[in-house]
Design a protein around this motif. Structure first.
Motif, PDB file in Angstrom:
ATOM      1  N   MET A   1       0.825  -1.211   0.000  1.00  0.00           N
ATOM      2  CA  MET A   1       0.000   0.000   0.000  1.00  0.00           C
ATOM      3  C   MET A   1       0.855   1.255   0.000  1.00  0.00           C
ATOM      4  SD  MET A   1      -3.379   1.093   1.668  1.00  0.00           S
ATOM      5  CE  MET A   1      -3.905   0.011   0.359  1.00  0.00           C
ATOM      6  N   VAL A   4       3.799   2.796  -3.495  1.00  0.00           N
ATOM      7  CA  VAL A   4       3.686   3.707  -4.640  1.00  0.00           C
ATOM      8  C   VAL A   4       4.170   5.103  -4.261  1.00  0.00           C
ATOM      9  CG1 VAL A   4       2.116   4.769  -6.286  1.00  0.00           C
ATOM     10  CG2 VAL A   4       1.770   2.414  -5.575  1.00  0.00           C
ATOM     11  N   PRO A   6       4.500   9.126  -5.010  1.00  0.00           N
ATOM     12  CA  PRO A   6       3.757  10.114  -5.782  1.00  0.00           C
ATOM     13  C   PRO A   6       4.535  10.533  -7.036  1.00  0.00           C
ATOM     14  CG  PRO A   6       4.275  10.939  -3.570  1.00  0.00           C
ATOM     15  CD  PRO A   6       4.826   9.563  -3.667  1.00  0.00           C
ATOM     16  N   ARG A 227      -4.692  22.028   2.459  1.00  0.00           N
ATOM     17  CA  ARG A 227      -4.981  20.677   2.935  1.00  0.00           C
ATOM     18  C   ARG A 227      -6.162  20.642   3.918  1.00  0.00           C
ATOM     19  NH1 ARG A 227      -3.149  15.706   2.762  1.00  0.00           N
ATOM     20  NH2 ARG A 227      -3.938  14.830   4.681  1.00  0.00           N
ATOM     21  N   SER A 231      -9.993  19.125   3.199  1.00  0.00           N
ATOM     22  CA  SER A 231     -10.539  18.104   4.101  1.00  0.00           C
ATOM     23  C   SER A 231     -11.841  18.601   4.717  1.00  0.00           C
ATOM     24  CB  SER A 231      -9.545  17.780   5.216  1.00  0.00           C
ATOM     25  OG  SER A 231      -8.300  17.433   4.684  1.00  0.00           O
ATOM     26  N   PHE A 238     -14.817  13.864   8.518  1.00  0.00           N
ATOM     27  CA  PHE A 238     -13.729  13.498   7.615  1.00  0.00           C
ATOM     28  C   PHE A 238     -12.468  14.299   7.950  1.00  0.00           C
ATOM     29  CE2 PHE A 238     -11.283  13.976   3.670  1.00  0.00           C
ATOM     30  CZ  PHE A 238     -11.178  12.663   3.241  1.00  0.00           C
ATOM     31  N   GLN A 240     -11.771  16.047  10.758  1.00  0.00           N
ATOM     32  CA  GLN A 240     -11.282  15.784  12.114  1.00  0.00           C
ATOM     33  C   GLN A 240     -10.540  14.456  12.176  1.00  0.00           C
ATOM     34  OE1 GLN A 240     -14.361  16.017  15.090  1.00  0.00           O
ATOM     35  NE2 GLN A 240     -12.893  16.127  16.763  1.00  0.00           N
ATOM     36  N   ASN A 241     -11.041  13.487  11.418  1.00  0.00           N
ATOM     37  CA  ASN A 241     -10.401  12.182  11.367  1.00  0.00           C
ATOM     38  C   ASN A 241      -9.002  12.249  10.757  1.00  0.00           C
ATOM     39  OD1 ASN A 241     -10.153   9.299  11.422  1.00  0.00           O
ATOM     40  ND2 ASN A 241     -10.711   9.279   9.251  1.00  0.00           N
ATOM     41  N   LEU A 242      -8.753  13.281   9.948  1.00  0.00           N
ATOM     42  CA  LEU A 242      -7.425  13.433   9.352  1.00  0.00           C
ATOM     43  C   LEU A 242      -6.563  14.404  10.165  1.00  0.00           C
ATOM     44  CD1 LEU A 242      -8.331  13.442   5.550  1.00  0.00           C
ATOM     45  CD2 LEU A 242      -7.434  11.571   6.926  1.00  0.00           C
ATOM     46  N   GLY A 243      -7.010  14.728  11.364  1.00  0.00           N
ATOM     47  CA  GLY A 243      -6.201  15.553  12.253  1.00  0.00           C
ATOM     48  C   GLY A 243      -6.393  17.043  12.066  1.00  0.00           C
TER      49      GLY A 243
ATOM     50  N   ARG B  53     -12.181   7.224  18.885  1.00  0.00           N
ATOM     51  CA  ARG B  53     -11.422   8.017  17.928  1.00  0.00           C
ATOM     52  C   ARG B  53     -10.799   9.263  18.573  1.00  0.00           C
ATOM     53  NH1 ARG B  53      -8.726  10.800  15.934  1.00  0.00           N
ATOM     54  NH2 ARG B  53      -8.309  11.380  13.782  1.00  0.00           N
ATOM     55  N   PHE B  55     -12.709  11.916  19.432  1.00  0.00           N
ATOM     56  CA  PHE B  55     -13.560  13.079  19.158  1.00  0.00           C
ATOM     57  C   PHE B  55     -14.236  13.545  20.447  1.00  0.00           C
ATOM     58  CE2 PHE B  55     -14.565  12.010  14.406  1.00  0.00           C
ATOM     59  CZ  PHE B  55     -13.230  12.183  14.102  1.00  0.00           C
ATOM     60  N   PRO B  75      -3.207  15.459  17.277  1.00  0.00           N
ATOM     61  CA  PRO B  75      -4.173  15.135  16.223  1.00  0.00           C
ATOM     62  C   PRO B  75      -3.526  14.372  15.066  1.00  0.00           C
ATOM     63  CG  PRO B  75      -4.405  17.428  16.890  1.00  0.00           C
ATOM     64  CD  PRO B  75      -3.195  16.899  17.604  1.00  0.00           C
ATOM     65  N   GLN B  76      -2.260  14.697  14.775  1.00  0.00           N
ATOM     66  CA  GLN B  76      -1.569  14.043  13.652  1.00  0.00           C
ATOM     67  C   GLN B  76      -1.268  12.575  13.975  1.00  0.00           C
ATOM     68  OE1 GLN B  76      -0.797  17.230  14.715  1.00  0.00           O
ATOM     69  NE2 GLN B  76      -1.847  18.097  12.936  1.00  0.00           N
ATOM     70  N   ALA B  79      -4.450  10.667  13.809  1.00  0.00           N
ATOM     71  CA  ALA B  79      -4.883  10.459  12.425  1.00  0.00           C
ATOM     72  C   ALA B  79      -4.090   9.336  11.761  1.00  0.00           C
ATOM     73  CB  ALA B  79      -4.731  11.749  11.634  1.00  0.00           C
ATOM     74  N   GLY B  83      -8.423   5.403  12.510  1.00  0.00           N
ATOM     75  CA  GLY B  83      -9.270   6.038  11.488  1.00  0.00           C
ATOM     76  C   GLY B  83     -10.741   5.807  11.775  1.00  0.00           C
ATOM     77  N   PHE B  84     -11.567   6.733  11.289  1.00  0.00           N
ATOM     78  CA  PHE B  84     -13.000   6.681  11.605  1.00  0.00           C
ATOM     79  C   PHE B  84     -13.834   6.871  10.343  1.00  0.00           C
ATOM     80  CE2 PHE B  84     -16.822   9.244  12.844  1.00  0.00           C
ATOM     81  CZ  PHE B  84     -17.479   8.270  13.603  1.00  0.00           C
ATOM     82  N   LEU B 102      -6.077  13.019   0.171  1.00  0.00           N
ATOM     83  CA  LEU B 102      -6.159  13.552   1.527  1.00  0.00           C
ATOM     84  C   LEU B 102      -6.109  12.428   2.558  1.00  0.00           C
ATOM     85  CD1 LEU B 102      -8.972  16.201   0.899  1.00  0.00           C
ATOM     86  CD2 LEU B 102      -6.622  16.735   1.570  1.00  0.00           C
ATOM     87  N   SER B 103      -6.868  11.358   2.299  1.00  0.00           N
ATOM     88  CA  SER B 103      -6.967  10.273   3.269  1.00  0.00           C
ATOM     89  C   SER B 103      -5.670   9.503   3.402  1.00  0.00           C
ATOM     90  CB  SER B 103      -8.088   9.308   2.878  1.00  0.00           C
ATOM     91  OG  SER B 103      -9.323   9.951   3.003  1.00  0.00           O
ATOM     92  N   LEU B 105      -2.936  10.705   3.405  1.00  0.00           N
ATOM     93  CA  LEU B 105      -1.996  11.688   3.942  1.00  0.00           C
ATOM     94  C   LEU B 105      -0.880  11.963   2.930  1.00  0.00           C
ATOM     95  CD1 LEU B 105      -1.980  10.194   7.557  1.00  0.00           C
ATOM     96  CD2 LEU B 105      -3.258  12.186   6.805  1.00  0.00           C
ATOM     97  N   GLY B 106      -1.285  12.036   1.645  1.00  0.00           N
ATOM     98  CA  GLY B 106      -0.367  12.426   0.586  1.00  0.00           C
ATOM     99  C   GLY B 106       0.394  11.283  -0.080  1.00  0.00           C
ATOM    100  N   ARG B 107       0.268  10.045   0.469  1.00  0.00           N
ATOM    101  CA  ARG B 107       1.029   8.923  -0.109  1.00  0.00           C
ATOM    102  C   ARG B 107       0.544   8.567  -1.507  1.00  0.00           C
ATOM    103  NH1 ARG B 107       0.131   6.461   4.751  1.00  0.00           N
ATOM    104  NH2 ARG B 107      -1.354   5.107   3.732  1.00  0.00           N
ATOM    105  N   GLN B 153      -6.045   5.367   4.578  1.00  0.00           N
ATOM    106  CA  GLN B 153      -5.484   6.101   5.730  1.00  0.00           C
ATOM    107  C   GLN B 153      -4.499   5.182   6.479  1.00  0.00           C
ATOM    108  OE1 GLN B 153      -8.534   7.845   8.222  1.00  0.00           O
ATOM    109  NE2 GLN B 153      -7.044   8.758   9.622  1.00  0.00           N
ATOM    110  N   TRP B 154      -4.741   3.869   6.341  1.00  0.00           N
ATOM    111  CA  TRP B 154      -3.811   2.842   6.784  1.00  0.00           C
ATOM    112  C   TRP B 154      -3.424   2.959   8.261  1.00  0.00           C
ATOM    113  CZ3 TRP B 154      -4.075  -1.489   4.968  1.00  0.00           C
ATOM    114  CH2 TRP B 154      -3.035  -2.421   5.005  1.00  0.00           C
TER     115      TRP B 154
END
Lengths: 345, 237
Positions: A1, A4, A6, A227, A231, A238, A240-243, B53, B55, B75-76, B79, B83-84, B102-103, B105-107, B153-154
């Motif tokens: 996963m 890859v 970018p 970013r 989000s 969504f 908040q879940n990504l920080g 999570r 929250f 928070p980072q 994240a 994941g939620f 976005l999910s 995290l840029g990968r 998000q892994w």
């Protein structure tokens, strides 16, 4: 996963570069054409003569050069105000997750205008002329309306049209208060009316500086916020879940939007619909909500305002307010958008 | 015994202090297991997931993630660890590719890159949807995108609030495949569900939420029958 890497997508970059250059070229052509039109009725050769004098370093040499100079300031302000309104509209639409949001339609500009009028009416003589008051008053008015909108949106929830309707109602109320104030003291307020009505014809270097300052502060902040902004656009959970701190992001987007709208009112009065149009026009050229999109939105805003202003001062014997011209195109577009948004819901 | 990845001990949580929705909640989630939260509407399943999570902060007790108090994590870090999947359907005018970007995290930059990577072979009908806007898709299609977004998000723990919402029947099977794929890779999955098929075939363990607390129940047909009867005390059996 995670194997890859970018890859910079060359095709996307080529497309982005092409639409940016293309849109900037259109804006350049439109501003170029604009210089040749105006109430002074100069012939094209007189305009060119004036331009030559200005480039030669003698801007005040002849009446032609003076008129051309005035036109350039006016067009320059139009470009800045348009870019600023476009960005403000994009931020407002993002923060409320509502493609129908616009600082004029929601009453933010109306609040700014009312605050300026109140200062002119009750303030110490001469305060309107001060640059600090010129920025502080519309900002305070705009923020007050924003607070009301936040309360309304909390009650309404996700009904886009109901929210727009409430904003419109608020806008009408502020306009009514403004009209009443104006009618009580026509002597003091005649200058304010002109300011609010006529758009860019009071263009000045100070106005340009105020709007430019707003953009200089806002653009880097927005670019660094892409970013969390994107989000946030997807949803509170969504993001908040990504920080992402959802509250901070929302308040920051709204605050910057109001700051921009306030500088626009300070420099050119209330100008509607440019904030509504610009992100939608930019969306026709690019599908990603990235930095390219933000720049395109500002270029579109600038083009819309410059074209609107060109129509405003050449369509009739006397000048038509810019806001009237934009409403003529904006209102039918809004109706179409409402129908479309109803279908999506 | 393998240490728990997510642990709740004597947690009380809710929205108004002094009026907890749930109390005395003690749950331990181990790596690689799928755990289902079941129970009637409004008993606090979503509240519990949101607490897991981070929250919602617990009024009492402690939530730990990989041994660290969850409330003390940035928070980072959160994240990247838990994941939620929200029950809300976004309806956002944003590209599917951007949601993936976005999910992850840029990968990952796009749906195409997701396809090219080691990924669960599910929801093939949305795999070509990278250049589509989220709000131009059906609720079920959006749901599948959000499920894939949760996977990219892994995180070590995947929390899902009613993941079956809006999914058609073949997609429900694929959802089960997706969850099994994740747990086989050592991920822990906690989901709330009202779906009989999910309850019967999926979870390693079952927790019943009701009567203002949470109890573990055996994953048996008796439990399923008790749930169908609406018996909140099912887990005492």
């Amino acid at each position: 996963m995670s194997s890859v890497l970018p890859v910079p997508d060359a095709e996307v970059r080529r497309h982005d570069a092409a639409v940016l250059v293309g849109t900037a070229a259109v804006l350049l052509v439109v501003t170029g054409i604009s210089v040749f039109f105006g109430s002074a009725g100069l012939t094209p050769s007189e305009v060119l003569h004036g331009l030559r004098l200005m480039i030669g370093g003698a801007p005040m040499g002849t009446p032609e050069a003076q008129i051309v100079m005035l036109r350039l300031v006016r067009i320059g302000l139009g470009v800045l105000v348009g870019a600023s309104l476009g960005l403000s509209g994009f931020l407002l639409q993002t923060a409320f997750r509502n493609p129908l949001a616009d600082s004029y339609l929601l009453g933010v500009s109306g609040g700014a205008q009312l605050a300026v009028t109140l200062v002119a009416l009750f303030g110490v003589a001469g305060t309107v002329a001060s640059v600090r008051v010129m920025i502080a008053a519309p900002l305070a008015g705009g923020l007050l309306v924003l607070a009301m909108l936040l309360i309304i949106s909390r009650r309404i929830g996700h009904d886009l049209l109901a929210f727009l309707l409430s904003g419109l109602a608020l806008s009408y109320m502020l306009n009514a208060l403004y009209s009443i104030l104006v009618s009580t003291r026509p002597d003091i307020l005649s200058s304010t009316i002109f300011w609010s009505w006529m758009g860019l014809n009071r263009a000045s270097g100070t106005g340009m500086a105020v709007v430019a300052a707003g953009l200089i502060v806002a653009v880097p902040v927005v670019m660094s916020l892409m970013r969390p902004l994107r989000s946030y656009l997807v949803g509170d959970d969504f993001a908040q879940n990504l920080g992402v701190n959802v509250r901070t992001t929302r308040i920051l987007l709204l605050f910057i939007s109001v700051v921009l709208a306030a500088t626009d009112v300070a420099a050119s009065g209330v100008v509607g619909f440019a904030g509504l149009f610009s992100p939608h026009l930019a969306r026709l050229l690019t599908r990603r909500t990235d930095r390219t999109f933000v720049v395109l939105t500002m270029l579109m805003g600038a083009t819309v305002v410059v074209v609107g202003d060109l129509i405003a001062r050449s369509v009739s014997v006397s000048e038509v307010p810019l806001n009237t011209v934009l409403s003529l195109f904006g209102a039918p577009y809004l109706i179409w958008l409402s129908i479309k948004s109803r279908r999506v819901m | 015994m393998i240490p728990a990845v997510l642990e709740l001990s004597n947690v009380a949580v809710g929205y108004v202090r002094g009026e907890p929705v749930l109390r005395n909640v003690t749950i331990s989630i181990r790596p690689g297991e799928a755990v289902a939260l079941v129970g009637r509407n409004g008993t606090g399943k979503s509240t519990l997931l949101r607490t897991m999570r981070g929250f919602l902060a617990p009024f009492d007790g402690q939530v730990t993630l990989k041994g660290h108090p969850l409330q003390s994590m940035s928070p980072q870090t959160l994240a990247a660890t838990v994941g939620f999947l929200s029950p809300e359907i976004p309806q956002a005018h944003i590209l599917v590719d951007e949601v993936i970007e976005l999910s992850s995290l840029g990968r990952l930059k796009s749906m195409e890159q997701l396809e090219a990577s080691d990924h669960p072979d599910v929801f093939p009908e949305v795999s070509g949807f990278g250049a589509r806007f989220l709000d131009e898709m059906s609720s079920g299609q959006q749901r599948k995108i959000m499920l894939l977004a949760l996977v990219v998000q892994w995180t070590d723990v995947l929390l899902m609030d009613e993941p079956e919402l809006h999914l058609d029947l073949p997609s429900l099977r694929e959802l089960h495949g997706l969850i099994s794929w994740a747990t086989a890779k050592g991920k822990s999955v906690v989901l709330s569900t009202h779906n009989l098929e999910t309850i019967r075939v999926l979870p390693d363990r079952l927790y019943v939420v009701g009567d203002k607390t949470v109890r573990e129940a055996p994953r048996t047909e008796e439990t399923v029958q008790a749930l169908l009867e609406g018996d909140e005390y099912v887990s005492r059996a």
